[in-house]
Design a protein around this motif. Sequence first.
Motif, PDB file in Angstrom:
ATOM      1  N   CYS A  69       0.810  -1.224   0.000  1.00 39.13           N
ATOM      2  CA  CYS A  69       0.000   0.000   0.000  1.00 39.13           C
ATOM      3  C   CYS A  69       0.843   1.274   0.000  1.00 39.13           C
ATOM      4  CB  CYS A  69      -0.997  -0.003   1.155  1.00 39.13           C
ATOM      5  SG  CYS A  69      -0.310   0.364   2.765  1.00 39.13           S
ATOM      6  N   ASP A  86      -6.473  -0.500  -0.076  1.00 40.96           N
ATOM      7  CA  ASP A  86      -6.975  -1.259   1.057  1.00 40.96           C
ATOM      8  C   ASP A  86      -5.933  -1.270   2.177  1.00 40.96           C
ATOM      9  OD1 ASP A  86      -8.001  -3.066   2.862  1.00 40.96           O
ATOM     10  OD2 ASP A  86      -8.618  -4.530   1.357  1.00 40.96           O
ATOM     11  N   ASN A 109      -3.746  -4.239   3.288  1.00 40.14           N
ATOM     12  CA  ASN A 109      -2.553  -4.641   2.543  1.00 40.14           C
ATOM     13  C   ASN A 109      -1.281  -3.966   3.053  1.00 40.14           C
ATOM     14  OD1 ASN A 109      -3.784  -6.411   0.673  1.00 40.14           O
ATOM     15  ND2 ASN A 109      -4.501  -4.680  -0.552  1.00 40.14           N
ATOM     16  N   GLN A 141      -2.859   0.305  -4.646  1.00 42.93           N
ATOM     17  CA  GLN A 141      -3.612  -0.390  -3.609  1.00 42.93           C
ATOM     18  C   GLN A 141      -4.092   0.608  -2.559  1.00 42.93           C
ATOM     19  OE1 GLN A 141      -4.334  -3.690  -3.303  1.00 42.93           O
ATOM     20  NE2 GLN A 141      -3.296  -4.302  -5.194  1.00 42.93           N
TER      21      GLN A 141
END
Length: 267
Positions: A144, A153, A156, A151
């Motif tokens: 991330c 999220d 992660n 990414q």
Amino acid sequence: MFNPNEMANKDPAALLAKMQRAPYAARFKEVFGQNIFADPTKAFTQAMYAIERFELEDPSFHPYTSKFDYYLDGKVQLTAQELRGKKLFDDPAGGNCASCHIDQSGVNGAHPLFTDFNFQALGVPRNAELKVNADPKYFDMGLCGPLRTDQSDKLNCGLFKSVSLRNAATRHVFFHNGRFHTLKEALRFYVQRDTNPDKWYPRDAHGKVDKFNDLPVALRVNVDTTDEPLTRKPGERPVWSERDIDDVAVFLATLSDGYDLKSKAVK
């Protein structure tokens, strides 16, 4: 190609300019067309394709000439210590290494890559040797960011790919941030992270061990504490003794390419 800490090319145009000046430029045009550089997008795509094919096809990239490869082919035997190390490596209630670093041959007989290509958050200690870490607000959070931006999220954050352990015994840096410089020290951290956290992490202003200190506090919940051997508590006995660590390191040394089979062949 564009990571400032790696190849450090400014952009695809800068990369292609270098390629056109390279000794292999003529060969590149032979393969992909004499006018390939007239279309920068296509030229860049083909350059990446060439690297991909090299990594997949050229034997020098994956020779598989280790003792372990020859062992799988029945051409050499492992020593008692190497077999002990493999057993410790495989034990799901112990080191549990093979759950991510698969050491079994494929269904088609292909030799293992010693990775499942998945991502893990191990909570490796912060590496003070890295200049970027002089900024206490900087964190390398793997999937991330900050280098990756695809990414969003937060689950992660802190996850890094499980690397292949082939040739691990020849390396001088370990884990994503290069925190450890010997194989045994990396193994020791892996099994003592939770039983002896004060050995690996600094203490904060209140004297408390600052565990998983290379991630922001709010994201430390992502670190794996559910898979063996990462389930232990301070003061408990690590799953491996020093002798076990020696045995696993000896086993991992069998993954180094360049083994002299001729003088070690099974009689």
